[in-house]
Design an enzyme around this catalytic site. Structure first.
Site, PDB file in Angstrom:
ATOM      1  N   MET A   1       0.787  -1.212  -0.036  1.00 46.10           N
ATOM      2  CA  MET A   1      -0.084  -0.057   0.009  1.00 46.10           C
ATOM      3  C   MET A   1       0.582   1.060   0.052  1.00 46.10           C
ATOM      4  O   MET A   1       0.966   2.105  -0.792  1.00 46.10           O
ATOM      5  CB  MET A   1      -0.793   0.046   1.109  1.00 46.10           C
ATOM      6  CG  MET A   1      -1.849   1.133   1.131  1.00 46.10           C
ATOM      7  SD  MET A   1      -3.204   0.620   2.387  1.00 46.10           S
ATOM      8  CE  MET A   1      -2.567   0.505   3.916  1.00 46.10           C
ATOM      9  N   CYS A   2       1.780   1.374   1.194  1.00 42.13           N
ATOM     10  CA  CYS A   2       2.444   2.599   1.444  1.00 42.13           C
ATOM     11  C   CYS A   2       2.038   3.970   1.271  1.00 42.13           C
ATOM     12  O   CYS A   2       0.861   4.272   0.722  1.00 42.13           O
ATOM     13  CB  CYS A   2       3.622   2.553   0.067  1.00 42.13           C
ATOM     14  SG  CYS A   2       4.377   0.988  -0.201  1.00 42.13           S
ATOM     15  N   GLY A   3       2.779   4.756   1.655  1.00 38.66           N
ATOM     16  CA  GLY A   3       2.213   6.352   1.951  1.00 38.66           C
ATOM     17  C   GLY A   3       3.244   7.170   1.575  1.00 38.66           C
ATOM     18  O   GLY A   3       4.615   6.951   1.844  1.00 38.66           O
ATOM     19  N   ARG A  32      -0.378   3.459   6.314  1.00 33.69           N
ATOM     20  CA  ARG A  32      -0.360   2.867   4.971  1.00 33.69           C
ATOM     21  C   ARG A  32       0.966   2.066   4.813  1.00 33.69           C
ATOM     22  O   ARG A  32       1.205   1.377   3.702  1.00 33.69           O
ATOM     23  CB  ARG A  32      -0.318   4.145   3.927  1.00 33.69           C
ATOM     24  CG  ARG A  32      -1.619   5.018   4.027  1.00 33.69           C
ATOM     25  CD  ARG A  32      -1.470   5.953   2.861  1.00 33.69           C
ATOM     26  NE  ARG A  32      -1.640   5.188   1.733  1.00 33.69           N
ATOM     27  CZ  ARG A  32      -2.469   4.605   0.957  1.00 33.69           C
ATOM     28  NH1 ARG A  32      -3.699   4.902   1.324  1.00 33.69           N
ATOM     29  NH2 ARG A  32      -2.419   4.222  -0.212  1.00 33.69           N
ATOM     30  N   THR A 146       6.478   5.886   3.584  1.00 33.55           N
ATOM     31  CA  THR A 146       6.503   4.883   4.735  1.00 33.55           C
ATOM     32  C   THR A 146       5.953   3.735   3.845  1.00 33.55           C
ATOM     33  O   THR A 146       5.150   3.704   3.206  1.00 33.55           O
ATOM     34  CB  THR A 146       5.459   5.148   5.865  1.00 33.55           C
ATOM     35  OG1 THR A 146       5.657   4.240   6.838  1.00 33.55           O
ATOM     36  CG2 THR A 146       4.233   5.562   5.091  1.00 33.55           C
TER      37      THR A 146
END
Length: 295
Positions: A1-3, A32, A146
């Site tokens: 997913m990651c942010g 995330r 992140t």
């Protein structure tokens, strides 16, 4: 997913707040991707070249390193350590010699440039930012990430940002489906990735296109043609940062602009506490469209 987050400060009086603002933005994106985090800061231009280093045994490795390198290259060298990282400043012409000496000592180079410093490690954004005292760092712009690992292991080298060119780095939300094939082509051209992370392939791809004489906008447009998958890229350069989403644009992204700054976040909540956000122009970046701001 990651942010992902990014912040470009238009007004110099805001520059001392860059690290503080970016840290709050990135911490907001923690859920995330809680396994690792990183931030690139574009700060004051060095008299020479900055090399951001990383070591698993920093107390042993960084002790006296400036004196050793200075004696080897015959020029003054400075080193500022921060936890597992250190920023080495040295004459630009000594880069190749310094890289060879650092490799012998098992020290990793996270990035090089006249303004860019990269700090990334395994852990939550709040912990990574505290380890490197990101809040105290000023500059004109920066990007952060992140991570929720999907295609590669949770390691320092697998964390974002990835830098494959001077004063340039990239963060990515999404997944590339053809990165193995693209990576093999890039390796034959001398731009091969060093990790299993598909984001590094994207960073290498952009560097390869720049080496062909394209500008950053053209390189990002090329990525839309040559890289398959779902992705949002945010790229930092010495003078600004750019954003591009794939043609389907299924990954969330939002931008805001005021007279003081341009900001990017994977979600609006990353931007919600920025000064003056209530009067900002807020929009979702269009699919397959390159956005870029420079100072």
């Amino acid at each position: 997913m990651c942010g992902i987050v990014g912040l470009f400060l238009k007004k110099e009086e805001l520059h001392p707040r860059l690290g503080d603002l970016l840290t709050d933005m990135l911490i907001t994106m923690t859920d995330r991707g809680p396994d690792s985090a990183g931030i690139a800061i574009y700060g004051a231009e060095a008299e020479g070249l900055k090399m951001t280093l990383q070591s698993d045994t920093p107390e042993e490795t960084f002790a006296g390193l400036d004196e050793i390198l200075g004696a080897a290259i015959g020029a003054p060298v400075s080193l500022v350590a921060a936890d597992t990282h250190a920023v080495l400043t040295l004459p630009g012409e000594a880069e190749a010699m310094a890289r060879a000496l650092l490799a012998e000592k098992g020290i990793r180079v996270m990035g090089v440039g006249e303004t860019m410093e990269i700090f990334k490690e395994v852990g939550l954004p709040k912990d990574v930012a505290a380890r490197f005292d990101i809040r105290s760092k000023g500059g004109s712009h920066g990007i952060g990430h992140t991570r929720m690992a999907t295609e590669s292991a949770v390691t320092t080298l697998g964390a974002h940002p990835f830098s494959t060119d001077a004063d340039q780095c990239l963060v990515h939300n999404g997944s590339l489906s053809n990165h193995k094939n693209v990576g093999r082509v890039l390796s034959r051209k001398g731009f091969g990735p060093q990790t299993e992370n598909d984001t590094e392939v994207a960073a290498c791809y952009i560097s390869s296109r720049l080496a062909e004489g394209l500008n950053l906008g053209e390189a990002l447009e090329g990525a839309l043609e040559d890289l398959d998958g779902f992705f949002t890229f945010v790229v930092g350069t010495k003078n600004g940062f750019g954003v591009v989403r794939d043609p389907i644009a299924c990954k969330p992204a939002v931008m805001a602009e005021t007279d003081d700054y341009v900001a990017f976040g994977s979600e609006y909540r990353a931007l919600a506490n920025l000064p003056g956000i209530e009067t900002a122009r807020v929009w979702e970046p269009e699919p397959a469209t390159v956005y870029f701001w420079e100072r």
